[in-house]
Design an enzyme around this catalytic site. Sequence first.
Site, PDB file in Angstrom:
ATOM      1  N   TRP A  16       0.904  -1.160   0.000  1.00 38.87           N
ATOM      2  CA  TRP A  16       0.000   0.000   0.000  1.00 38.87           C
ATOM      3  C   TRP A  16       0.937   1.202   0.000  1.00 38.87           C
ATOM      4  O   TRP A  16       1.600   1.481   0.993  1.00 38.87           O
ATOM      5  CB  TRP A  16      -0.871  -0.042   1.259  1.00 38.87           C
ATOM      6  N   ASN A  30       6.573  -3.969   6.122  1.00 38.90           N
ATOM      7  CA  ASN A  30       5.339  -3.226   6.389  1.00 38.90           C
ATOM      8  C   ASN A  30       5.669  -2.172   7.431  1.00 38.90           C
ATOM      9  O   ASN A  30       6.205  -2.504   8.491  1.00 38.90           O
ATOM     10  CB  ASN A  30       4.266  -4.204   6.915  1.00 38.90           C
ATOM     11  N   GLY A  31       5.394  -0.920   7.125  1.00 40.65           N
ATOM     12  CA  GLY A  31       5.695   0.150   8.084  1.00 40.65           C
ATOM     13  C   GLY A  31       6.307   1.332   7.364  1.00 40.65           C
ATOM     14  O   GLY A  31       6.218   1.432   6.131  1.00 40.65           O
ATOM     15  N   GLU A  80     -21.836   7.003  12.299  1.00 39.54           N
ATOM     16  CA  GLU A  80     -21.444   5.720  11.728  1.00 39.54           C
ATOM     17  C   GLU A  80     -22.200   5.438  10.419  1.00 39.54           C
ATOM     18  O   GLU A  80     -21.616   4.960   9.441  1.00 39.54           O
ATOM     19  CB  GLU A  80     -21.688   4.597  12.756  1.00 39.54           C
ATOM     20  N   GLU A 131     -17.861   5.615   2.732  1.00 35.71           N
ATOM     21  CA  GLU A 131     -16.632   4.844   2.510  1.00 35.71           C
ATOM     22  C   GLU A 131     -16.794   3.763   1.451  1.00 35.71           C
ATOM     23  O   GLU A 131     -15.839   3.412   0.783  1.00 35.71           O
ATOM     24  CB  GLU A 131     -16.070   4.265   3.816  1.00 35.71           C
ATOM     25  N   HIS A 135     -27.686  25.692  11.666  1.00 37.69           N
ATOM     26  CA  HIS A 135     -26.471  26.512  11.731  1.00 37.69           C
ATOM     27  C   HIS A 135     -25.583  26.313  10.512  1.00 37.69           C
ATOM     28  O   HIS A 135     -24.369  26.464  10.602  1.00 37.69           O
ATOM     29  CB  HIS A 135     -25.720  26.225  13.027  1.00 37.69           C
ATOM     30  N   LYS A 170      -7.916  -1.788   5.706  1.00 38.00           N
ATOM     31  CA  LYS A 170      -8.624  -2.309   6.882  1.00 38.00           C
ATOM     32  C   LYS A 170      -7.891  -1.952   8.163  1.00 38.00           C
ATOM     33  O   LYS A 170      -8.483  -1.604   9.167  1.00 38.00           O
ATOM     34  CB  LYS A 170      -8.730  -3.833   6.741  1.00 38.00           C
TER      35      LYS A 170
HETATM   36  C1  G6P Z   1      -9.922   1.699   9.229  1.00 37.26           C
HETATM   37  C2  G6P Z   1     -11.088   0.750   8.977  1.00 37.26           C
HETATM   38  C3  G6P Z   1     -12.274   1.116   9.860  1.00 37.26           C
HETATM   39  C4  G6P Z   1     -11.847   1.132  11.326  1.00 37.26           C
HETATM   40  C5  G6P Z   1     -10.629   2.030  11.553  1.00 37.26           C
HETATM   41  C6  G6P Z   1     -10.038   1.815  12.929  1.00 37.26           C
HETATM   42  O1  G6P Z   1     -10.243   2.971   8.778  1.00 37.26           O
HETATM   43  O2  G6P Z   1     -11.484   0.793   7.622  1.00 37.26           O
HETATM   44  O3  G6P Z   1     -13.310   0.186   9.682  1.00 37.26           O
HETATM   45  O4  G6P Z   1     -12.912   1.572  12.108  1.00 37.26           O
HETATM   46  O5  G6P Z   1      -9.591   1.718  10.619  1.00 37.26           O
HETATM   47  O6  G6P Z   1      -9.487   0.524  12.987  1.00 37.26           O
HETATM   48  P1  G6P Z   1      -9.383  -0.342  14.280  1.00 37.26           P
HETATM   49  O7  G6P Z   1      -8.770  -1.633  13.826  1.00 37.26           O
HETATM   50  O8  G6P Z   1      -8.474   0.419  15.210  1.00 37.26           O
HETATM   51  O9  G6P Z   1     -10.740  -0.513  14.849  1.00 37.26           O
END
Ligand code: G6P
Length: 609
Positions: A73, A99-100, A483, A490, A506, A604
Amino acid sequence: MCGIVGYNGKNKAIDILLDGLSKLEYRGYDSAGVAVQEKDIKIYKAKGKIINLEEKLKNKKLNGTCGIGHTRWATHGEPSETNAHPHVSNDQSVTLVHNGIIENYQELIKKLQKHGYIFYSQTDTEVLANLIDYYYKKYKNGPSDAINRTMVRVRGSYAIAVMFKNHPDEIWVARKDSPMIIGKGKDGVYLASDVPAILKYTNNVYYIDNLESACLKKDEIIFYDLNGDTIEKELKVIDWDITSAEKEGYEHFMIKEIHEQPEVIKKTISSYINDGSIDFTKCNLTKDILKNVEQIYIVACGSAYHVGVCASYVIEDLARVPVRVDVASEFRYKNPLLKENDLVIIISQSGETADSLAALREAKNRGIKTLAIVNVVGSSIAREADYVLYTLAGPEIAVATTKAFSTQLIVSYLLAIELACAKKQIDKEVYSDLLKEMQSLPEKVNNILNDDLKGIQKIASELSSAQDAFYIGRGLDYAISLEGSLKLKEISYIHSEAYAAGELKHGTISLIEDNTLVIGVVTQEAVYEKTLSNLTEVKARGGYILTISPDNIDVSKVSNYKISIPKTNKFFYPSLTVIPLQLLGYYIAVSRGVDVDKPRNLAKSVTVE
Ligand code: G6P
């Protein structure tokens, strides 16, 4: 974010690597690559989806039984074959995936250039391959020493897997602040950034800690500390079922996970209720500890932050303890006002989100008690927090969270009730009424899933051409609107925003035109009339109104379309209203032809800042 896999054992590595990479696709990526130990180490990379890599491998006979793989990524350098991993040192002695982010890579490149190293990519990763090579050749003390010297020299976060030309059939790994697990199966050892990649082969894993390294041989794993001394590790069992990481006939993981919610909510409730009482003893969170909490800070990212907003309403109302909620990327840099008897709660599905992990460390450094609400057992946040309440959602694969969100809500309710009890804010009767009602939630969620699908599908296809959507509500209805709005934007790429209904006047109301989509969540009896007035104002300006409410609230005058949900206690409505909101987002995205499980640009697990 990037994903790493590795295998060293009896079987053909390439099949296991490609299978593992496909299981990590959900993390988000834009290129992929593998390295397999044949006579020499063979490397193949491709931009784009894993299928492009498979295409390149079509007529290649790779029989090697040791190899590493990577989904990238892009952070430093565009998505391209050159920038894709594995990366190699100048003379190909070292092959590496990472990764990092290496923060001081430019300084290290300059250092290595002085020693004659040249660089072919724009990545921060390539420097790791050359730095390891440099120390390997300079000190001639073998891979462990070269990796340890590299770890001391680099700043940033990393999980790396390395193959050395001079040490065939060995994979060397190391990590700091990026996830990595090592699995031990009957046919070899496995390596992955995340559990789903290896679940098919083994449930037995080792967790490797920060600044530790390991050598993965065919039937043995040797762990080292930063001094190069060997260390013993305990093998842990992950009790996730392999089928929970498969689609099982559903079109997308997201819809499968939406349908799993009654079951995982039930599992999560049952795991914390014993003999009619909440029981947090397995995480050592006693009533005495809770009694002394004076203020709570909830810190999280994305949807987990929205759980925090919901929890703040419930905790303040039930337990009368002040709650502040912050997104982790803000909290960590704001010099937060924390006092001795505060409790910092980190909510995270993955337990690896870089900002949430950093926020946890910030709180710990200041000597504040920390509690993690986490889904992935053994993840960094779970291991570092003082107390952990696990959600029992099982593996969540779709990028847009659903079942982890719902189980996080449940744990927040349980915590709020236990805190209220410890603070003597509720009597036994209220306590048991709340628990009883909470235990009815799985069935109520199930009813929504069984009753309303057709209706929601129909309204979703009608609404799929919307340009904008506004979600409004008051109190917990506002919290869940946040949410709902995120779920829509998204995965369907429709612009959407959530507003506290009272804030509409407002600013936002000026955006309402003929047929602007407004979703009103109306469950809270104390304020529903006010929300209805706000919706009436929107309707008068041409807005198309979809309401979500229980039948005892009459929304007929304002609604163009109404979704009914069962009645419950005021605190628990988010668990019910979120279901149609998730379904709406899902079906609208499906009718727009979006890759629902892997929306563009998203990952994710966000393991970099
Ligand atoms: C990403 C995911 C979200 C998630 C967020 C926090 O943006 O797409 O679905 O809520 O990370 O991730 P976590 O693993 O800390 O809940």
